[in-house]
Design a protein around this motif. Structure first.
Motif, PDB file in Angstrom:
ATOM      1  N   VAL A  59      -9.211  -1.611  -5.952  1.00 58.14           N
ATOM      2  CA  VAL A  59      -9.779  -0.982  -4.759  1.00 58.14           C
ATOM      3  C   VAL A  59      -9.397  -1.845  -3.562  1.00 58.14           C
ATOM      4  O   VAL A  59      -9.615  -3.061  -3.566  1.00 58.14           O
ATOM      5  N   HIS A  60      -8.806  -1.209  -2.553  1.00 56.57           N
ATOM      6  CA  HIS A  60      -8.314  -1.911  -1.366  1.00 56.57           C
ATOM      7  C   HIS A  60      -9.062  -1.411  -0.129  1.00 56.57           C
ATOM      8  O   HIS A  60      -9.368  -0.229  -0.018  1.00 56.57           O
ATOM      9  N   GLU A  61      -9.295  -2.311   0.808  1.00 57.86           N
ATOM     10  CA  GLU A  61     -10.000  -1.965   2.043  1.00 57.86           C
ATOM     11  C   GLU A  61      -9.153  -1.069   2.950  1.00 57.86           C
ATOM     12  O   GLU A  61      -9.690  -0.241   3.681  1.00 57.86           O
ATOM     13  N   ASN A  62      -7.819  -1.246   2.906  1.00 61.42           N
ATOM     14  CA  ASN A  62      -6.913  -0.446   3.731  1.00 61.42           C
ATOM     15  C   ASN A  62      -5.520  -0.513   3.115  1.00 61.42           C
ATOM     16  O   ASN A  62      -5.271  -1.312   2.207  1.00 61.42           O
ATOM     17  N   PHE A  63      -4.613   0.321   3.617  1.00 61.76           N
ATOM     18  CA  PHE A  63      -3.286   0.380   3.028  1.00 61.76           C
ATOM     19  C   PHE A  63      -2.483  -0.891   3.297  1.00 61.76           C
ATOM     20  O   PHE A  63      -1.663  -1.309   2.482  1.00 61.76           O
ATOM     21  N   GLY A  64      -2.723  -1.518   4.423  1.00 64.64           N
ATOM     22  CA  GLY A  64      -2.055  -2.775   4.731  1.00 64.64           C
ATOM     23  C   GLY A  64      -2.319  -3.835   3.680  1.00 64.64           C
ATOM     24  O   GLY A  64      -1.455  -4.659   3.371  1.00 64.64           O
ATOM     25  N   GLU A  65      -3.499  -3.796   3.093  1.00 67.89           N
ATOM     26  CA  GLU A  65      -3.848  -4.733   2.026  1.00 67.89           C
ATOM     27  C   GLU A  65      -2.969  -4.515   0.789  1.00 67.89           C
ATOM     28  O   GLU A  65      -2.563  -5.473   0.130  1.00 67.89           O
ATOM     29  N   VAL A  66      -2.662  -3.274   0.485  1.00 65.44           N
ATOM     30  CA  VAL A  66      -1.777  -2.957  -0.643  1.00 65.44           C
ATOM     31  C   VAL A  66      -0.383  -3.521  -0.368  1.00 65.44           C
ATOM     32  O   VAL A  66       0.224  -4.180  -1.207  1.00 65.44           O
ATOM     33  N   LEU A  67       0.128  -3.254   0.825  1.00 67.97           N
ATOM     34  CA  LEU A  67       1.461  -3.725   1.194  1.00 67.97           C
ATOM     35  C   LEU A  67       1.543  -5.245   1.191  1.00 67.97           C
ATOM     36  O   LEU A  67       2.542  -5.811   0.755  1.00 67.97           O
ATOM     37  N   ALA A  68       0.500  -5.900   1.648  1.00 57.42           N
ATOM     38  CA  ALA A  68       0.487  -7.361   1.682  1.00 57.42           C
ATOM     39  C   ALA A  68       0.480  -7.947   0.272  1.00 57.42           C
ATOM     40  O   ALA A  68       1.080  -8.994   0.018  1.00 57.42           O
ATOM     41  N   ALA A  69      -0.188  -7.281  -0.657  1.00 56.19           N
ATOM     42  CA  ALA A  69      -0.275  -7.772  -2.033  1.00 56.19           C
ATOM     43  C   ALA A  69       1.037  -7.573  -2.795  1.00 56.19           C
ATOM     44  O   ALA A  69       1.298  -8.297  -3.768  1.00 56.19           O
ATOM     45  N   TYR A  70       1.843  -6.611  -2.380  1.00 56.11           N
ATOM     46  CA  TYR A  70       3.095  -6.289  -3.078  1.00 56.11           C
ATOM     47  C   TYR A  70       4.234  -6.151  -2.052  1.00 56.11           C
ATOM     48  O   TYR A  70       4.822  -5.072  -1.905  1.00 56.11           O
ATOM     49  N   PRO A  71       4.584  -7.225  -1.350  1.00 52.04           N
ATOM     50  CA  PRO A  71       5.527  -7.115  -0.225  1.00 52.04           C
ATOM     51  C   PRO A  71       6.941  -6.689  -0.596  1.00 52.04           C
ATOM     52  O   PRO A  71       7.643  -6.117   0.232  1.00 52.04           O
ATOM     53  N   ASP A  72       7.367  -6.940  -1.813  1.00 50.78           N
ATOM     54  CA  ASP A  72       8.742  -6.601  -2.199  1.00 50.78           C
ATOM     55  C   ASP A  72       8.845  -5.358  -3.077  1.00 50.78           C
ATOM     56  O   ASP A  72       9.926  -5.023  -3.556  1.00 50.78           O
ATOM     57  N   ALA A  73       7.747  -4.682  -3.274  1.00 51.83           N
ATOM     58  CA  ALA A  73       7.728  -3.520  -4.160  1.00 51.83           C
ATOM     59  C   ALA A  73       8.292  -2.281  -3.461  1.00 51.83           C
ATOM     60  O   ALA A  73       8.131  -2.115  -2.253  1.00 51.83           O
TER      61      ALA A  73
END
Length: 140
Positions: A59-73
């Motif tokens: 569960v992520h607070e916002n989409f930016g959090e997802v991108l930050a956790a997986y920067p090269d995906a």
């Protein structure tokens, strides 16, 4: 591994059904707030049946959090405005498939930032060159 990302999902039964599919395929499920329901919702639990313990849910607070956790995906975004069908894409390993709200889809500013290379601070991992990361959703 496939990662399914639901951005601001609204309908608990849909999320439960997707969670069941994730359990069957070994995919990880990412839920981006705000959610249109509680994770304790009886309809969510009922739709997921006995599969919830088999699903890795983030569960992520916002989409930016997802991108930050997986920067090269690699991220692929489902949209009715896409130039090609989701079935025309060769998906790489460890792909993230991103779906928006049932009623409105993905926010326009998210699509613009990701696909047209706006500043990496807000949304990292932008895909340029002919919108390769935008695919038509199944109901488009």
């Amino acid at each position: 591994m496939i990662h399914i990302v639901l951005v601001e999902p609204e309908i608990p039964q849909n999320t439960g059904n997707i969670a069941r599919t994730c359990a069957a395929t070994g995919s990880e499920l990412h839920l981006v707030k705000p959610l249109g329901y509680s994770l304790e919702d009886k309809y969510l639990k009922r739709a997921g049946l006995d599969y919830w313990p088999l699903v890795r849910v983030h569960v992520h607070e916002n989409f930016g959090e997802v991108l930050a956790a997986y920067p090269d995906a690699p991220f692929f975004y489902a949209s009715t405005k896409a130039p090609k069908s989701y079935a025309q894409v060769v998906y790489p390993k460890d792909v993230f498939l991103v779906f928006g709200r049932e009623s409105r889809g993905l926010p326009e500013n998210l699509l613009e930032a990701e696909l047209f290379g706006y500043e990496r601070g807000a949304f990292t991992g932008a895909l340029n060159a002919g919108k390769p990361g935008l695919v038509e959703s199944a109901n488009g």
